[in-house]
Scaffold this motif. Sequence first.
Motif, PDB file in Angstrom:
ATOM      1  N   ILE A 102      12.571 -16.000 -12.408  1.00  0.00           N
ATOM      2  CA  ILE A 102      11.109 -16.072 -12.421  1.00  0.00           C
ATOM      3  C   ILE A 102      10.457 -15.377 -11.240  1.00  0.00           C
ATOM      4  N   LEU A 103      11.151 -15.299 -10.100  1.00  0.00           N
ATOM      5  CA  LEU A 103      10.513 -14.756  -8.901  1.00  0.00           C
ATOM      6  C   LEU A 103      10.175 -13.277  -9.022  1.00  0.00           C
ATOM      7  N   ILE A 104      10.796 -12.577  -9.965  1.00  0.00           N
ATOM      8  CA  ILE A 104      10.511 -11.156 -10.134  1.00  0.00           C
ATOM      9  C   ILE A 104       9.045 -10.918 -10.472  1.00  0.00           C
ATOM     10  N   PHE A 105       8.394 -11.896 -11.126  1.00  0.00           N
ATOM     11  CA  PHE A 105       7.004 -11.697 -11.558  1.00  0.00           C
ATOM     12  C   PHE A 105       6.003 -11.883 -10.412  1.00  0.00           C
ATOM     13  N   PRO A 106       6.018 -13.004  -9.693  1.00  0.00           N
ATOM     14  CA  PRO A 106       5.108 -13.071  -8.524  1.00  0.00           C
ATOM     15  C   PRO A 106       5.470 -12.070  -7.444  1.00  0.00           C
ATOM     16  N   LEU A 107       6.769 -11.764  -7.294  1.00  0.00           N
ATOM     17  CA  LEU A 107       7.175 -10.763  -6.314  1.00  0.00           C
ATOM     18  C   LEU A 107       6.642  -9.391  -6.704  1.00  0.00           C
ATOM     19  N   GLY A 108       6.770  -9.036  -7.985  1.00  0.00           N
ATOM     20  CA  GLY A 108       6.255  -7.750  -8.451  1.00  0.00           C
ATOM     21  C   GLY A 108       4.752  -7.648  -8.298  1.00  0.00           C
ATOM     22  N   PHE A 109       4.059  -8.764  -8.528  1.00  0.00           N
ATOM     23  CA  PHE A 109       2.606  -8.777  -8.386  1.00  0.00           C
ATOM     24  C   PHE A 109       2.200  -8.519  -6.940  1.00  0.00           C
ATOM     25  N   ARG A 110       2.878  -9.166  -6.012  1.00  0.00           N
ATOM     26  CA  ARG A 110       2.536  -8.972  -4.606  1.00  0.00           C
ATOM     27  C   ARG A 110       3.025  -7.617  -4.093  1.00  0.00           C
ATOM     28  N   LEU A 111       4.173  -7.182  -4.557  1.00  0.00           N
ATOM     29  CA  LEU A 111       4.728  -5.920  -4.083  1.00  0.00           C
ATOM     30  C   LEU A 111       3.845  -4.741  -4.471  1.00  0.00           C
ATOM     31  N   THR A 112       3.196  -4.824  -5.634  1.00  0.00           N
ATOM     32  CA  THR A 112       2.334  -3.734  -6.099  1.00  0.00           C
ATOM     33  C   THR A 112       0.870  -3.966  -5.777  1.00  0.00           C
ATOM     34  N   CYS A 113       0.552  -5.090  -5.141  1.00  0.00           N
ATOM     35  CA  CYS A 113      -0.818  -5.420  -4.753  1.00  0.00           C
ATOM     36  C   CYS A 113      -1.368  -4.373  -3.793  1.00  0.00           C
ATOM     37  N   TYR A 114      -2.635  -4.020  -3.950  1.00  0.00           N
ATOM     38  CA  TYR A 114      -3.233  -2.983  -3.108  1.00  0.00           C
ATOM     39  C   TYR A 114      -3.165  -3.356  -1.633  1.00  0.00           C
ATOM     40  N   TYR A 115      -3.462  -4.610  -1.304  1.00  0.00           N
ATOM     41  CA  TYR A 115      -3.406  -4.983   0.108  1.00  0.00           C
ATOM     42  C   TYR A 115      -1.988  -4.944   0.634  1.00  0.00           C
ATOM     43  N   TYR A 116      -1.036  -5.534  -0.106  1.00  0.00           N
ATOM     44  CA  TYR A 116       0.340  -5.573   0.386  1.00  0.00           C
ATOM     45  C   TYR A 116       0.924  -4.170   0.499  1.00  0.00           C
ATOM     46  N   ARG A 117       0.508  -3.268  -0.355  1.00  0.00           N
ATOM     47  CA  ARG A 117       0.967  -1.890  -0.233  1.00  0.00           C
ATOM     48  C   ARG A 117       0.529  -1.310   1.117  1.00  0.00           C
ATOM     49  N   LYS A 118      -0.714  -1.521   1.461  1.00  0.00           N
ATOM     50  CA  LYS A 118      -1.195  -1.085   2.775  1.00  0.00           C
ATOM     51  C   LYS A 118      -0.402  -1.764   3.884  1.00  0.00           C
ATOM     52  N   ALA A 119      -0.125  -3.065   3.729  1.00  0.00           N
ATOM     53  CA  ALA A 119       0.539  -3.840   4.777  1.00  0.00           C
ATOM     54  C   ALA A 119       1.947  -3.327   5.036  1.00  0.00           C
ATOM     55  N   TYR A 120       2.756  -3.199   3.976  1.00  0.00           N
ATOM     56  CA  TYR A 120       4.140  -2.787   4.252  1.00  0.00           C
ATOM     57  C   TYR A 120       4.289  -1.284   4.404  1.00  0.00           C
ATOM     58  N   TYR A 121       3.363  -0.493   3.880  1.00  0.00           N
ATOM     59  CA  TYR A 121       3.386   0.936   4.184  1.00  0.00           C
ATOM     60  C   TYR A 121       3.222   1.147   5.691  1.00  0.00           C
ATOM     61  N   ARG A 122       2.294   0.404   6.280  1.00  0.00           N
ATOM     62  CA  ARG A 122       2.045   0.540   7.715  1.00  0.00           C
ATOM     63  C   ARG A 122       3.106  -0.172   8.547  1.00  0.00           C
ATOM     64  N   GLY A 123       3.437  -1.403   8.138  1.00  0.00           N
ATOM     65  CA  GLY A 123       4.333  -2.211   8.952  1.00  0.00           C
ATOM     66  C   GLY A 123       5.771  -1.740   8.970  1.00  0.00           C
ATOM     67  N   PHE A 124       6.271  -1.264   7.804  1.00  0.00           N
ATOM     68  CA  PHE A 124       7.679  -0.877   7.708  1.00  0.00           C
ATOM     69  C   PHE A 124       7.888   0.635   7.671  1.00  0.00           C
ATOM     70  N   TRP A 125       7.006   1.355   6.988  1.00  0.00           N
ATOM     71  CA  TRP A 125       7.220   2.790   6.801  1.00  0.00           C
ATOM     72  C   TRP A 125       6.398   3.639   7.769  1.00  0.00           C
ATOM     73  N   MET A 126       5.438   3.019   8.463  1.00  0.00           N
ATOM     74  CA  MET A 126       4.544   3.764   9.360  1.00  0.00           C
ATOM     75  C   MET A 126       3.858   4.907   8.633  1.00  0.00           C
ATOM     76  N   SER A 127       3.289   4.596   7.480  1.00  0.00           N
ATOM     77  CA  SER A 127       2.699   5.629   6.635  1.00  0.00           C
ATOM     78  C   SER A 127       1.254   5.267   6.249  1.00  0.00           C
ATOM     79  N   PRO A 128       0.305   5.459   7.164  1.00  0.00           N
ATOM     80  CA  PRO A 128       0.471   5.692   8.601  1.00  0.00           C
ATOM     81  C   PRO A 128       0.573   4.358   9.321  1.00  0.00           C
ATOM     82  N   PRO A 129       0.989   4.332  10.582  1.00  0.00           N
ATOM     83  CA  PRO A 129       1.104   3.058  11.277  1.00  0.00           C
ATOM     84  C   PRO A 129      -0.249   2.412  11.567  1.00  0.00           C
ATOM     85  N   ALA A 130      -1.295   3.223  11.726  1.00  0.00           N
ATOM     86  CA  ALA A 130      -2.639   2.704  11.979  1.00  0.00           C
ATOM     87  C   ALA A 130      -3.633   3.842  11.772  1.00  0.00           C
ATOM     88  N   CYS A 131      -4.906   3.494  11.749  1.00  0.00           N
ATOM     89  CA  CYS A 131      -5.937   4.518  11.605  1.00  0.00           C
ATOM     90  C   CYS A 131      -5.916   5.455  12.827  1.00  0.00           C
TER      91      CYS A 131
END
Length: 273
Positions: A102-131
Amino acid sequence: MATGTEPHLNSGGVRTGTRAAISAPHLRTDRWWLAPAVTAAGLLAFIVYSTWRAFANADYYAAPYVSPFYSPCLAENCEPMRAGPNWELFGSWWGISPAIIILIFPLGFRLTCYYYRKAYYRGFWMSPPACAVAEPHKKYSGETRFPLILQNIHRYFFYAALLVAGILTYDTVLAFRDENYEWGHMGLGTLVFLLNIVLIWAYTLSCHSCRHIVGGKLKHFSKHPVRYRMWQWIGKLNARHMQLAWASLLSVALADFYVYLVASGVFDDPRFF
């Protein structure tokens, strides 16, 4: 001013010939690294905790509470839950934790969420790390290639998240029973579950996809007053999408941890009535 004869500092990324030849990696003097560092630490902590709990396959049910990580429980090896959200769709051949189903569904929802995309793009990938801080990557293709192109299925995960939120609402209703399944009772766990479901619904409905579904493709709001009112209300939630994303992430972990403590015998659920 950059000239055509000056050497480029880098052969790709933001250091191309179309950009100003600034030798400094950025011109910010504040602690711009703090926000992405805290974000990465918070997400990493949740990943570690949720992975441990998902694969533990134990201490996830203490009547009348079931962990949101394991609801609905869809395998034959689930703990028996009287009138609970357990349906044996996966037979005895499923030998690992039912939470994985079951966790694949809430996980997928958060993983593709617009805010979380910004969060882990910056936090883990540094893409970009900040403005106004250059990213270290030489190429940028956005979300046009695999696997990031899969972010486009966010709307479909939103539909699944609605179903999951509905089931968690049912779990919250069941929390108004006692350990003997008698109705009309409330414990500390009931309040924990109430807090969690309110935040889960607030975060789910504040989703950008939800806002578009409610108010998108309308040429005249005046002709659709109900949808316009709903769009305005969801827009107010959407303005707090980041805060709701973190609050609901913490609340779902808290609800699971509370069930774990009660189920493992650390303490008994305090009853109010």
